[in-house]
Design an enzyme around this catalytic site. Sequence first.
Site, PDB file in Angstrom:
ATOM      1  N   THR A 165     -10.633  20.966  -8.543  1.00 16.46           N
ATOM      2  CA  THR A 165     -11.527  20.183  -9.404  1.00 16.46           C
ATOM      3  C   THR A 165     -11.212  18.681  -9.346  1.00 16.46           C
ATOM      4  O   THR A 165     -10.070  18.307  -9.056  1.00 16.46           O
ATOM      5  CB  THR A 165     -11.363  20.672 -10.866  1.00 16.46           C
ATOM      6  OG1 THR A 165     -11.931  19.722 -11.750  1.00 16.46           O
ATOM      7  CG2 THR A 165      -9.902  20.819 -11.258  1.00 16.46           C
ATOM      8  N   ASP A 166     -12.179  17.862  -9.706  1.00 15.15           N
ATOM      9  CA  ASP A 166     -11.906  16.414  -9.789  1.00 15.15           C
ATOM     10  C   ASP A 166     -11.099  16.073 -11.042  1.00 15.15           C
ATOM     11  O   ASP A 166     -10.618  14.951 -11.183  1.00 15.15           O
ATOM     12  CB  ASP A 166     -13.215  15.599  -9.745  1.00 15.15           C
ATOM     13  CG  ASP A 166     -14.156  15.863 -10.915  1.00 15.15           C
ATOM     14  OD1 ASP A 166     -13.909  16.807 -11.701  1.00 15.15           O
ATOM     15  OD2 ASP A 166     -15.160  15.134 -11.048  1.00 15.15           O
ATOM     16  N   GLU A 167     -10.945  17.056 -11.953  1.00 13.58           N
ATOM     17  CA  GLU A 167     -10.207  16.767 -13.194  1.00 13.58           C
ATOM     18  C   GLU A 167      -8.725  16.494 -12.934  1.00 13.58           C
ATOM     19  O   GLU A 167      -8.041  15.949 -13.795  1.00 13.58           O
ATOM     20  CB  GLU A 167     -10.376  17.923 -14.188  1.00 13.58           C
ATOM     21  CG  GLU A 167     -11.826  18.136 -14.563  1.00 13.58           C
ATOM     22  CD  GLU A 167     -12.023  18.991 -15.812  1.00 13.58           C
ATOM     23  OE1 GLU A 167     -11.133  19.015 -16.672  1.00 13.58           O
ATOM     24  OE2 GLU A 167     -13.076  19.625 -15.899  1.00 13.58           O
ATOM     25  N   TYR A 176      -5.523  22.821 -18.383  1.00 12.87           N
ATOM     26  CA  TYR A 176      -6.314  23.312 -17.240  1.00 12.87           C
ATOM     27  C   TYR A 176      -6.120  22.422 -16.019  1.00 12.87           C
ATOM     28  O   TYR A 176      -5.750  22.890 -14.946  1.00 12.87           O
ATOM     29  CB  TYR A 176      -7.810  23.376 -17.612  1.00 12.87           C
ATOM     30  CG  TYR A 176      -8.723  23.477 -16.405  1.00 12.87           C
ATOM     31  CD1 TYR A 176      -8.705  24.617 -15.597  1.00 12.87           C
ATOM     32  CD2 TYR A 176      -9.599  22.434 -16.055  1.00 12.87           C
ATOM     33  CE1 TYR A 176      -9.527  24.709 -14.473  1.00 12.87           C
ATOM     34  CE2 TYR A 176     -10.420  22.525 -14.941  1.00 12.87           C
ATOM     35  CZ  TYR A 176     -10.383  23.668 -14.158  1.00 12.87           C
ATOM     36  OH  TYR A 176     -11.188  23.759 -13.043  1.00 12.87           O
ATOM     37  N   LYS A 222      -4.290  23.163 -12.364  1.00  7.68           N
ATOM     38  CA  LYS A 222      -4.989  23.036 -11.075  1.00  7.68           C
ATOM     39  C   LYS A 222      -4.258  22.040 -10.173  1.00  7.68           C
ATOM     40  O   LYS A 222      -4.128  22.242  -8.970  1.00  7.68           O
ATOM     41  CB  LYS A 222      -6.446  22.602 -11.266  1.00  7.68           C
ATOM     42  CG  LYS A 222      -7.352  23.640 -11.884  1.00  7.68           C
ATOM     43  CD  LYS A 222      -7.501  24.913 -11.061  1.00  7.68           C
ATOM     44  CE  LYS A 222      -8.288  24.736  -9.787  1.00  7.68           C
ATOM     45  NZ  LYS A 222      -8.551  26.027  -9.098  1.00  7.68           N
TER      46      LYS A 222
END
Length: 353
Positions: A135-137, A160, A164
């Site tokens: 993810t870009d998070e 989260y 990741k």
Amino acid sequence: MSKRIFVTGGAGFIGSALIRYLINETNSIVMNFDKLTYAGNLESLKSIEDNERYHFVEGDICDQILVTKTLKKFKPDYIMHLAAESHVDRSIDGPGEFIQTNIVGTYALLEAARSYFSTLNDETKQGFRFHHISTDEVYGDLGETGLFTEKTSYDPSSPYSASKAASDHLVRAWCRTFNLPVVVTNCSNNYGPYHFPEKLIPLIILNALDGKKLPIYGDGKQVRDWLYVEDHAKALFCVVETGKIGETYNIGGFNEKQNIEVVNTLCNHLNDLVENKPDGITDFNQLITYVADRPGHDVRYAIDANKISSELGWKPEETFTSGMKKTVEWYLANLEWCKHVQDGSYQRERLGN
Ligand code: NAD
């Protein structure tokens, strides 16, 4: 030649879009390995479940013995790893499962993949890929300007995104240390059909149809980039087929929107498409309610997806307008699916993306 693809998390939102794409648009042979958590629904694969190129094993990626056995039997050319706990709000309520599946599970899968890879002959080794979907998070909060590139430092905010980020690092380490041929993709927010109703877009649509409040975190000005899930599925296949070993590719929709703009867009589509509105509602926008912000809520994510488009030739096909309209139409036509995937304990009380 058709490729044998082992997909983890194939019963989830993006995994099921990927498998429908692989079965319908390519000649790949697919093994879906999924634990079927609350987020995994085989109903999302109904349209392809009878295809002879589709196979399913129910299992946990943390179960290294089962993963190893399944890899040995299925003999994949590619592993595409999507299985994860994926909802930020849940990671704040209880991070344990996120550490377990996203970090320990990715480690177990990497070890199983490494052991399988070591049994391949030189020619098969050349073609093998382990594709980690992220993810870009992981890049954290961007501030008002700028874009995430593949070189942006990691700075995750939530349990989260931290889990990741950890899994991304493990995957890259298995490439550098053990020469496992990996590719990594980091993608922005996905939306589209078969999205579990705890996420922002389906939550808004279903609450609106019930005449319930549409909860918006904080001032609703958080910016996200939005990508139609079927465009993501195509990007993933493009990267696993043509991406360079050890490289990372950011995937985005070139659609930066504030959360409130997303909700207004959905309400406007619903205003046009729903004839029998709930009692007292003339415009769905009147249901919007602002609630206390999520702790650690990043203000802005925006992705620079130029590397994948210039090097591999992928570009999203849907615009924000066309993708949102398709999504609202899909939910209106598939309210049964929504009913079936929601268990008794989940009452759409959660928010967010
Ligand atoms: P999802 O929550 O809809 O689906 C996750 C799937 O993984 C489910 O089918 C679930 O049953 C399965 N799963 C969970 N734990 C498992 C385990 N221990 N073993 C085997 N299977 C397990 O998630 P999604 O939105 O489809 O996201 C898929 C991947 O893409 C995730 O890795 C996520 O981090 C990443 N991603 C998601 C988005 C997004 O907007 N949704 C954006 C970028 C990246």
